[in-house]
Design a protein around this motif. Structure first.
Motif, PDB file in Angstrom:
ATOM      1  N   PRO A 156       0.858  -1.294  -0.048  1.00 12.26           N
ATOM      2  CA  PRO A 156      -0.113   0.069  -0.017  1.00 12.26           C
ATOM      3  C   PRO A 156       0.635   1.190   0.281  1.00 12.26           C
ATOM      4  N   GLU A 157       1.927   1.247   0.518  1.00  8.67           N
ATOM      5  CA  GLU A 157       2.860   2.411   0.573  1.00  8.67           C
ATOM      6  C   GLU A 157       3.438   2.626  -0.569  1.00  8.67           C
ATOM      7  N   GLU A 158       4.031   1.535  -1.376  1.00  2.58           N
ATOM      8  CA  GLU A 158       4.473   1.910  -2.912  1.00  2.58           C
ATOM      9  C   GLU A 158       3.329   2.144  -3.770  1.00  2.58           C
ATOM     10  N   GLN A 159       2.122   1.676  -3.638  1.00  2.00           N
ATOM     11  CA  GLN A 159       1.067   2.262  -4.454  1.00  2.00           C
ATOM     12  C   GLN A 159       0.736   3.636  -4.153  1.00  2.00           C
ATOM     13  N   SER A 160       0.720   4.293  -2.999  1.00  2.00           N
ATOM     14  CA  SER A 160       0.327   5.431  -2.793  1.00  2.00           C
ATOM     15  C   SER A 160       1.532   6.313  -3.303  1.00  2.00           C
ATOM     16  N   ARG A 161       2.756   6.008  -3.099  1.00  2.00           N
ATOM     17  CA  ARG A 161       4.018   7.072  -3.596  1.00  2.00           C
ATOM     18  C   ARG A 161       3.891   6.892  -4.985  1.00  2.00           C
ATOM     19  N   ARG A 162       3.761   6.132  -5.832  1.00  2.00           N
ATOM     20  CA  ARG A 162       3.726   6.113  -7.273  1.00  2.00           C
ATOM     21  C   ARG A 162       2.518   6.633  -7.751  1.00  2.00           C
ATOM     22  N   ALA A 163       1.373   6.705  -7.063  1.00  2.00           N
ATOM     23  CA  ALA A 163       0.078   7.280  -7.367  1.00  2.00           C
ATOM     24  C   ALA A 163       0.043   8.698  -7.297  1.00  2.00           C
ATOM     25  N   GLY A 164       0.812   9.272  -6.339  1.00  2.00           N
ATOM     26  CA  GLY A 164       1.136  10.445  -5.760  1.00  2.00           C
ATOM     27  C   GLY A 164       0.087  10.897  -4.714  1.00  2.00           C
ATOM     28  N   ARG A 165      -0.277  10.073  -4.053  1.00  2.00           N
ATOM     29  CA  ARG A 165      -1.376  10.344  -3.095  1.00  2.00           C
ATOM     30  C   ARG A 165      -0.495  10.321  -1.599  1.00  2.00           C
ATOM     31  N   PRO A 166      -1.034  10.991  -0.545  1.00  2.00           N
ATOM     32  CA  PRO A 166      -0.319  11.093   0.629  1.00  2.00           C
ATOM     33  C   PRO A 166      -0.266   9.644   1.122  1.00  2.00           C
TER      34      PRO A 166
END
Length: 181
Positions: free
Chosen positions: A21-31
């Protein structure tokens, strides 16, 4: 020809399918989502159930004494009921023990009172035995119950028998003579 269709290719994972989930948020530009901190389960203290402090564990001597007293009670009830069902000999014996010279003549009420007294004794023993067995199964002290049951129901039966005895004309005249002395 070995195959008639296009060759199957292995399926490729979609974007972020294997990402955390952390990698997905970082690559999608979400906090970044707040970190999930595992909370240990709350352990409540185990409180033993409240026990009656007056309750004692079952003791073999108490069990044997209770059973012996109930057995004596059965024998006593049987012999007493037989005596109560023959009021003429019972009342005559009672008059002789008191020193009354007359004859007992109150047979009808004495027979009824003897039947009632016998029923009181039988029902009393059944109630006492049932209560004793219930207390024995719960491990409670029980030896006193057959003693108390014998006293209580024996007194009730004695009152039943005493009524026709005390109303007999020979007994009444004897008691009147004793009072005038």
């Amino acid at each position: 020809m070995t195959g008639s269709g296009p060759a199957e290719q292995p399926r490729r994972p979609a974007f972020g399918e294997y990402a955390t989930p952390e990698e997905q948020s970082r690559r999608a530009g979400r906090p970044m989502p707040p970190p999930v901190v595992p909370v240990p389960p709350t352990v409540l203290p185990v409180v033993p159930p409240a026990q009656d402090t007056a309750e004692r564990p079952a003791h073999p001597v108490d069990r044997m004494a209770s059973i012996a007293l109930l057995a004596y009670g059965v024998w006593n009830v049987i012999t007493t009921v037989i005596a109560y069902l023959d009021p003429s000999s019972l009342m005559t014996s009672m008059m002789r023990m008191m020193g009354i010279t007359g004859t007992f003549s109150n047979y009808g009420p004495a027979r009824t009172a003897g039947i009632v007294a016998g029923i009181v004794l039988i029902v009393g023993w059944i109630v006492t035995a049932a209560w004793s067995v219930a207390r024995l199964r719960r491990g409670k002290l029980t030896w006193w119950l057959p003693v108390a049951g014998g006293i209580v129901f024996g007194m009730l039966a004695s009152v039943c028998i005493a009524v026709p005895f005390m109303t007999d004309p020979s007994v009444v005249s004897f008691l009147n003579g004793q009072l005038q002395k």
